[in-house]
Design a protein around this motif. Structure first.
Motif, mmCIF file in Angstrom:
data_model
loop_
_atom_site.group_PDB
_atom_site.id
_atom_site.type_symbol
_atom_site.label_atom_id
_atom_site.label_comp_id
_atom_site.label_asym_id
_atom_site.label_seq_id
_atom_site.Cartn_x
_atom_site.Cartn_y
_atom_site.Cartn_z
ATOM 1 N N LYS A 340 -7.841 10.517 -2.025
ATOM 2 C CA LYS A 340 -7.848 11.288 -0.841
ATOM 3 C C LYS A 340 -6.580 11.647 -0.051
ATOM 4 C CE LYS A 340 -10.416 10.920 3.620
ATOM 5 N NZ LYS A 340 -8.913 11.319 4.327
ATOM 6 N N ASP A 344 -5.460 15.406 0.860
ATOM 7 C CA ASP A 344 -4.996 15.679 2.102
ATOM 8 C C ASP A 344 -3.597 16.451 2.043
ATOM 9 O OD1 ASP A 344 -7.278 14.721 3.129
ATOM 10 O OD2 ASP A 344 -6.599 13.086 3.708
ATOM 11 N N LYS A 358 -16.778 19.709 -6.855
ATOM 12 C CA LYS A 358 -15.985 18.188 -6.867
ATOM 13 C C LYS A 358 -14.935 17.827 -7.314
ATOM 14 C CE LYS A 358 -21.097 16.701 -6.801
ATOM 15 N NZ LYS A 358 -22.125 15.869 -7.399
ATOM 16 N N HIS A 362 -13.570 13.383 -4.231
ATOM 17 C CA HIS A 362 -14.733 13.532 -3.795
ATOM 18 C C HIS A 362 -15.612 12.280 -3.811
ATOM 19 C CE1 HIS A 362 -19.138 14.766 -3.369
ATOM 20 N NE2 HIS A 362 -19.473 14.366 -4.524
ATOM 21 N N TYR A 364 -14.525 9.612 -2.678
ATOM 22 C CA TYR A 364 -14.347 8.587 -1.668
ATOM 23 C C TYR A 364 -15.213 8.925 -0.640
ATOM 24 C CZ TYR A 364 -11.663 6.674 2.281
ATOM 25 O OH TYR A 364 -11.165 6.039 3.312
ATOM 26 N N ASN A 365 -16.207 10.183 -0.685
ATOM 27 C CA ASN A 365 -17.033 10.491 0.361
ATOM 28 C C ASN A 365 -18.315 9.627 0.078
ATOM 29 O OD1 ASN A 365 -15.180 12.308 1.756
ATOM 30 N ND2 ASN A 365 -15.760 13.943 0.229
ATOM 31 N N ILE A 366 -18.461 8.963 -0.835
ATOM 32 C CA ILE A 366 -19.770 8.048 -1.445
ATOM 33 C C ILE A 366 -19.412 6.718 -0.738
ATOM 34 C CG2 ILE A 366 -21.243 7.374 -3.280
ATOM 35 C CD1 ILE A 366 -20.154 9.933 -4.880
ATOM 36 N N LYS A 367 -20.348 6.565 0.127
ATOM 37 C CA LYS A 367 -20.126 5.179 0.762
ATOM 38 C C LYS A 367 -20.040 3.839 0.007
ATOM 39 C CE LYS A 367 -21.728 2.678 4.700
ATOM 40 N NZ LYS A 367 -23.021 2.380 5.804
ATOM 41 N N ARG A 370 -17.056 3.616 -1.872
ATOM 42 C CA ARG A 370 -15.927 3.048 -0.787
ATOM 43 C C ARG A 370 -16.070 1.614 -0.839
ATOM 44 N NH1 ARG A 370 -17.005 7.346 2.438
ATOM 45 N NH2 ARG A 370 -17.775 5.758 4.071
#
Length: 408
Positions: A340, A344, A358, A362, A364-367, A370
């Motif tokens: 991520k 950025d 994706k 991508h 990192y957006n899956i809880k 993470r």
């Protein structure tokens, strides 16, 4: 071989030559590039030129360097300690530089290559803009304070909510105009900051060392580039303690005669901006799961949080030396978080957004992913805390008792 000392000023430099054990004054040299080049062409390929580290020392070295054997840049602080004198003139200072080099006592400084110098300039420009924006915020807050208006309840005084709150406050008309003028200047500096950070993001993407440092928790693009600009070639530090000393994070020591050595506060020598960046990264690392947080909490329990932050910054400097010297990433890095960070960077550097696709960041957006990554790092933190439980920083009691017996 002649050794030529140059005492550099803004408009001129005083030149003194050391040859055959004698000093000979060469006169003043104008610091305009064309005249400095003419002076350099009169020198020999066997000459060594010595200058003090000043704001224009690197430019002087670049002009004179091709015409002589070597240009040496001296550490001005250490030169003053060695060559302190009651009588001081430009000629004496130039002669001292030449004599110190001839005797082998000249404290030299490392001269970075052009890419490192350019990175240092960009990092410095960004730091100056950030400080100017902070100063404008403080001025606006002081205007409010002068009229008995409490501090802004929102996190950012110059953000959207902060400005809406600011517009509701009652102040005299001249103060209102001053606040608006400061906000316009704040926005203009923000545009400059965006441009500089775009260039810095491009530099970070092209630098494997900076991306490697960003695997450490608390180290983002700004911290990584500030450290890369300060360190330059890590090979010039033979061990991590040399890097710690260069950043001024080593404790000062006082010892005389047979008495014990007393360790005090850190020396705060060297690159102050890089040291500040490391301390900021230490505060962030103290809130992120991992061995660094366990280290921070252990030191905080004994010495308080401010000492713990500085100790963690020192630990970070040691980790950074190992990563750069060995070409490795941080052992307890979080791959999803690092992906991520890199994404950025790409967006900040001006890369196009790929909506609907994706990419590497991508996940990192899956809880659930993470949290799984976070649990893995928390296990490392627990293992470190268990490993150092009961550890005595002063060594085993039996060893200390034996040493005391031997002293008697």
């Amino acid at each position: 071989m002649r050794i030529i000392g140059l005492d550099i000023h803004r408009a001129f430099a005083e030149a003194v030559a050391w040859e055959d054990g004698k000093l000979r004054r060469l006169g003043r040299v104008d610091m305009r590039r064309a005249l400095l080049t003419a002076f350099a062409k009169r020198l020999s390929k066997d000459d060594v030129v010595v200058v003090e580290a000043t704001g224009n020392a690197a430019a002087v070295a670049a002009v004179i360097g091709p015409q002589v054997k070597k240009v040496v840049i001296a550490n001005p602080m250490q030169v003053r300690i060695i060559a302190h004198a009651k009588i001081k003139t430009d000629t004496i200072d130039a002669g001292v530089l030449a004599q110190l080099y001839a005797s082998g006592f000249l404290p030299e400084v490392w001269v970075p290559d052009e890419p490192t110098q350019a990175l240092r300039r960009q990092v410095t420009r960004r730091n100056q803009i950030v400080r100017q924006r902070s100063r404008l915020k403080n001025i606006i807050q002081s205007i409010l304070h002068a009229h008995l208006i409490p501090s802004c309840p929102h996190a950012d005084l110059c953000g959207g909510k902060g400005r809406a709150w600011l517009a509701e406050q009652i102040v005299p008309e001249d103060e209102r105009l001053a606040i608006e003028r400061h906000l316009r200047e704040f926005d203009r500096l923000g545009e400059d900051l965006t441009v500089i950070e775009r260039d810095l993001a491009g530099s970070a993407l092209a630098d494997d060392g900076a991306k490697r440092l960003m695997t450490i928790p608390g180290v983002d693009m700004i911290v990584a580039l500030a450290l890369m600009a300060a360190i330059g070639d890590v090979a010039r530090f033979s061990d991590p303690q040399k890097l710690v000393s260069y950043l001024g994070l080593n404790p000062s020591v006082r010892q005389s005669g047979p008495g014990p050595a007393y360790h005090g506060r850190i020396t705060k020598q060297g690159r102050g901006h890089a040291r500040g960046m490391l301390v900021e990264a230490a505060w962030v690392a103290a809130r992120a799961p991992g061995p660094l947080r366990a280290f921070f909490l252990r030191v905080r329990a004994r010495r308080g949080q401010h000492v713990a932050a500085v100790a963690t910054a020192r630990k970070l400097a040691v980790v950074i030396w190992h990563l750069l010297a060995k070409g490795e990433s941080y052992a307890w890095a979080r791959p999803l978080l690092h992906a991520k960070k890199l994404r950025d960077l790409e967006l900040k550097a001006g890369h196009k957004a790929t909506r609907g696709q994706k990419g590497p960041a991508h996940a990192y957006n899956i809880k659930s992913l993470r949290e799984e990554e976070r649990r893995w790092v928390e296990q490392a933190e627990t293992a470190y805390a268990r490993f150092v439980t009961g550890w005595n920083p002063r060594g085993p009691k039996r060893a200390r008792a034996g040493a005391a017996t031997e002293e008697r």
